[in-house]
Write a protein that holds these residues in place. Structure first.
Motif, PDB file in Angstrom:
ATOM      1  N   ALA A 104      17.945  82.681  10.849  1.00  0.00           N
ATOM      2  CA  ALA A 104      19.020  82.006  11.571  1.00  0.00           C
ATOM      3  C   ALA A 104      18.682  81.816  13.046  1.00  0.00           C
ATOM      4  O   ALA A 104      18.978  80.776  13.644  1.00  0.00           O
ATOM      5  N   VAL A 105      18.047  82.823  13.650  1.00  0.00           N
ATOM      6  CA  VAL A 105      17.647  82.728  15.052  1.00  0.00           C
ATOM      7  C   VAL A 105      16.632  81.616  15.251  1.00  0.00           C
ATOM      8  O   VAL A 105      16.663  80.870  16.228  1.00  0.00           O
ATOM      9  N   ASN A 106      15.748  81.483  14.279  1.00  0.00           N
ATOM     10  CA  ASN A 106      14.679  80.492  14.366  1.00  0.00           C
ATOM     11  C   ASN A 106      15.157  79.092  13.994  1.00  0.00           C
ATOM     12  O   ASN A 106      14.379  78.147  13.985  1.00  0.00           O
ATOM     13  N   GLY A 107      16.437  78.950  13.677  1.00  0.00           N
ATOM     14  CA  GLY A 107      16.954  77.641  13.286  1.00  0.00           C
ATOM     15  C   GLY A 107      16.426  77.189  11.948  1.00  0.00           C
ATOM     16  O   GLY A 107      16.198  75.999  11.726  1.00  0.00           O
ATOM     17  N   ALA A 108      16.197  78.131  11.044  1.00  0.00           N
ATOM     18  CA  ALA A 108      15.670  77.869   9.700  1.00  0.00           C
ATOM     19  C   ALA A 108      14.213  77.446   9.724  1.00  0.00           C
ATOM     20  O   ALA A 108      13.637  77.127   8.695  1.00  0.00           O
ATOM     21  N   GLY A 109      13.580  77.453  10.913  1.00  0.00           N
ATOM     22  CA  GLY A 109      12.151  77.162  10.958  1.00  0.00           C
ATOM     23  C   GLY A 109      11.339  78.267  10.316  1.00  0.00           C
ATOM     24  O   GLY A 109      10.254  78.055   9.794  1.00  0.00           O
ATOM     25  N   LEU A 110      11.889  79.479  10.399  1.00  0.00           N
ATOM     26  CA  LEU A 110      11.317  80.641   9.722  1.00  0.00           C
ATOM     27  C   LEU A 110      12.152  80.888   8.478  1.00  0.00           C
ATOM     28  O   LEU A 110      13.365  81.100   8.569  1.00  0.00           O
ATOM     29  N   SER A 111      11.546  80.869   7.319  1.00  0.00           N
ATOM     30  CA  SER A 111      12.310  81.049   6.084  1.00  0.00           C
ATOM     31  C   SER A 111      12.814  82.479   5.970  1.00  0.00           C
ATOM     32  O   SER A 111      12.257  83.410   6.573  1.00  0.00           O
ATOM     33  N   ILE A 112      13.870  82.658   5.191  1.00  0.00           N
ATOM     34  CA  ILE A 112      14.420  83.998   4.956  1.00  0.00           C
ATOM     35  C   ILE A 112      13.376  84.896   4.304  1.00  0.00           C
ATOM     36  O   ILE A 112      13.255  86.082   4.645  1.00  0.00           O
TER      37      ILE A 112
END
Length: 533
Positions: free
Chosen positions: A198-206
Motif C-alpha cells: 500500500a505504501v508503494n502504491g501497489a508498485g510492490l506486490s503484496i
C-alpha cells in the motif's frame, strides 16, 4: 547483560557419577561439558549448549559446530540443566521478561481483535475499548502461568505438557501449537506485505512484501535465543513512537458517538463473545511462553515471572486493541477509511497516516516491519514443536525446523492473501478453545495432584515410562472439545448452546474448560490410584 566468552563445546567432558546418574535416570544420556571457566556474569543471551548428547548425527554435529563458530543456538527441546543457566536473577532480567512480550505484541496483528469489536460484533467504540483490555488480561494471566514453568523446570513449554497430558497425548497439543504458531507467522508477514504494498502504491506486490518480511524474520530466528532476547529488548521503541503519531493523526477520526447495534440479550451475547475473542489473542501464547525462560535459574521468583509476562502481554495487546477499536469506529463513519479497509487492513493503516504524506508512509513501514517482533517468537516456538512430534523429528536440529516453518507459512500467506481475516478468525477460535482447556488441566494437575504427590521430577522429561500415561487428560481434553464445539459461535458454525442467547454467543471457552475439568479430576484420581503415574 554483558557478553562473555562461552566454554568451548570441544572441552574435555566430565565423567558422570554413575550412582547419581542411576538415581536420576537421565535417559537423555547427556554428557556434561566442563563449565569451570564460566564467569559469575554468565550471560543468558548466549543461549549456548554446555551439555551435549553423547551420540550426534551429522545434522546435529553441524548445528553444534555452527553454534561454536557463530553463536547460533543449537539447543532444541533438550532440558537446560543448572550448569547451563544464569547463576542468579537481577532486576534487569525481570525487565527483560517484560520487554519480550511487550515488544512481541505491540504489533499490528493485535489490531485485528480491536477492529472486530465495532465491525463484526457491532459494539460501540467505548464498549470495545473497555471490554478488550479485560479480555486481554485474562488471556495474559493464563500465559503468565505457563511461563513460570520455564525457570522451574528448564524445559520448553510443551515438554512440560507431558507431565499433564502424558507422552503420546501431549503430541495433540504439539500439533495444535504448530497450527497456531504457523498461523501467527502467516498473519504477520501477510499484514506486513499489505502495508508495504500500500505504501508503494501497489508498485510492490503484496507477495513481494510478504516474502521480504519472512526473510528478515528467518534471519533473526535462526540465531536463536541470544539474538531474540537482544532484539525484543528494544523492538518496542520505534513501534510505540509511531503509535503516538497514529494517535495524533488518526485520533480525531475515531468516532466515540457510535452505539452498540444490538440491545438486550443480543448485546450481552456480543459483549461476552468479544471478551473471549480478545482473551484468545493473549492466551494463544501459553504453549510458548516458557520457551524463552529456560536459561533463567530455578531460583527465579515465580510470582515475578508471572507478573512480568502478564503485564507485558496485557499492556501491549490492550494498546493495540484500543487503537483497533478506534480505527474500526472510523471505518464506519469515514468513507476513505471504509474504502481502504475494503482493500486490506494494511491499506487502512496507510490511509490513517495519509495526512502526513511521506512521513506517514515511513510510519506505516515501521509498523509493518514491527510485525517481525511478533513473528520471531512464534517461529521459534513452532520449530521446537516440530521436534516434539517424534524421536526422528527430535534428531533434526532446531535451525532446520525453523526454515521448514518459515517456508510453510510464507507459502500459505502468498496463496491465501485474499482471505486473511477469515483465516485469522478461524485461528483465534483454535487458539482459545484448546489452550484454555490445556492451561486449566495443567493448573488442576499441579494444585490437586502434584502438590500432594511430591511435585515434579523434571529430570524424567524424556522418560515415557515415568511420565503420566495421559488417558485421564486425553479423555478430559476431548470432552472439553465437545463442549467447546457445542458452545462455539463462529462464522462457519454455531453450536446449539451458543444459539440459546441472542443471535448467538461464543461460550466455547468456558463450556469446554468446565467440562474438561469435571471429567479430569475423577479420572486422574483413578489413574493415579490404579496406574500410579
Amino acid at each position: 547483560m554483558s557478553d562473555i566468552t562461552r566454554t568451548s563445546i570441544s572441552s574435555a567432558p566430565v565423567k558422570h557419577d554413575r550412582k547419581a546418574e542411576k538415581d536420576t535416570k537421565a535417559l537423555d544420556n547427556e554428557k556434561a561439558i566442563s563449565v569451570s571457566s564460566r564467569p559469575s556474569s554468565w550471560d543468558l543471551e548466549h543461549g549456548t549448549t554446555e551439555v551435549l548428547p553423547t551420540k550426534l548425527n551429522p545434522l546435529q554435529r553441524f548445528a553444534y559446530r555452527l553454534e561454536e563458530v557463530s553463536g547460533m543456538e543449537a539447543r532444541g527441546i533438550e532440558r537446560v540443566v543448572e550448569a547451563d543457566r544464569k547463576l542468579a536473577m537481577t532486576w534487569d532480567d525481570y525487565v527483560q521478561m517484560f520487554s519480550i512480550w511487550f515488544s512481541a505484541n505491540l504489533t499490528l496483528n493485535n489490531l485485528i481483535p480491536g477492529l472486530l469489536g465495532p465491525l463484526l460484533f457491532g459494539l460501540s467504540m467505548k464498549e470495545a475499548m473497555v471490554i478488550g483490555p479485560f479480555g486481554s488480561f485474562f488471556g495474559a494471566a493464563c500465559s503468565g502461568y505457563t511461563s513460570t514453568f520455564g525457570p522451574m523446570s528448564g524445559n520448553r513449554t510443551l515438554v512440560t505438557a507431558r507431565y499433564t497430558m502424558g507422552w503420546w497425548p501431549s503430541r495433540l497439543c504439539v500439533l495444535l501449537n504448530i497450527v497456531i504458531m504457523v498461523g501467527y507467522g502467516l498473519v504477520d508477514i501477510l499484514a506486513a506485505g499489505q502495508i508495504l504494498s500500500a505504501v508503494n502504491g501497489a508498485g510492490l506486490s503484496i507477495i513481494t512484501g510478504t516474502v521480504v518480511s519472512a526473510v528478515i524474520s528467518l534471519a533473526i530466528v535462526l540465531f536463536g535465543i541470544g539474538v531474540f532476547h537482544k532484539y525484543e529488548r528494544y523492538a518496542w521503541m520505534p513501534q510505540l513512537a509511531v503509535l503516538f503519531v497514529l494517535a495524533g493523526v488518526a485520533g480525531p477520526s475515531f468516532d466515540a458517538t457510535t452505539v452498540t447495534e444490538a440491545t438486550g440479550p443480543a448485546a450481552a451475547a456480543d459483549r461476552m463473545s468479544y471478551f473471549w475473542l480478545c482473551a484468545s489473542s493473549a492466551i494463544a501464547w501459553s504453549p510458548a511462553t516458557a520457551d524463552f525462560y529456560v536459561y533463567f535459574p530455578a531460583t527465579t521468583k515465580r510470582w515475578m515471572t508471572w507478573l512480568c509476562t502478564t503485564v507485558g502481554l496485557t499492556l501491549s495487546i490492550s494498546i493495540m486493541v484500543l487503537f483497533g477499536a478506534g480505527l474500526g469506529s472510523g471505518v464506519l463513519s469515514k468513507q476513505s477509511w471504509s474504502d481502504a479497509y475494503n482493500v486490506s487492513m494494511g491499506a487502512l493503516i496507510v490511509e490513517s497516516y495519509a495526512p502526513l504524506g511521506a512521513f506517514g508512509h515511513f510510519c506505516a513501514v515501521v509498523l509493518a516491519l514491527g510485525l517481525i517482533s511478533n513473528n520471531v517468537p512464534s517461529t521459534y516456538s513452532a520449530a521446537l514443536s516440530f521436534q516434539l512430534l517424534g524421536r526422528w523429528c527430535e534428531q533434526i536440529p532446531r535451525i532446520f525446523w525453523t526454515v521448514v516453518a518459515t517456508v510453510i507459512y510464507t507459502v500459505c500467506a502468498c496463496v491465501g492473501k485474499d482471505v486473511l481475516f477469515v483465516v485469522f478468525q478461524n485461528f483465534l477460535a483454535l487458539m482459545g478453545y484448546w489452550t484454555l482447556i490445556w492451561v486449566t488441566l495443567t493448573l488442576v494437575e499441579e494444585l490437586l495432584f502434584r502438590r500432594r504427590g511430591g511435585g515434579y521430577d523434571w529430570t524424567v522429561w524424556h522418560d515415557k515410562k515415568r511420565l503420566p500415561i495421559g488417558l485421564a487428560a486425553l479423555v478430559a481434553f476431548l470432552v472439553g472439545w465437545v463442549g467447546a464445539v457445542l458452545g462455539m459461535w463462529q462464522t462457519y458454525f454455531t453450536g446449539p448452546l451458543a444459539k440459546l442467547v441472542g443471535e448467538g454467543i461464543d461460550l466455547g471457552m468456558p463450556v469446554g474448560t468446565s467440562w474438561a475439568v469435571l471429567v479430569f479430576i475423577p479420572l486422574r484420581w483413578l489413574e493415579l490410584k490404579y496406574v500410579g503415574r
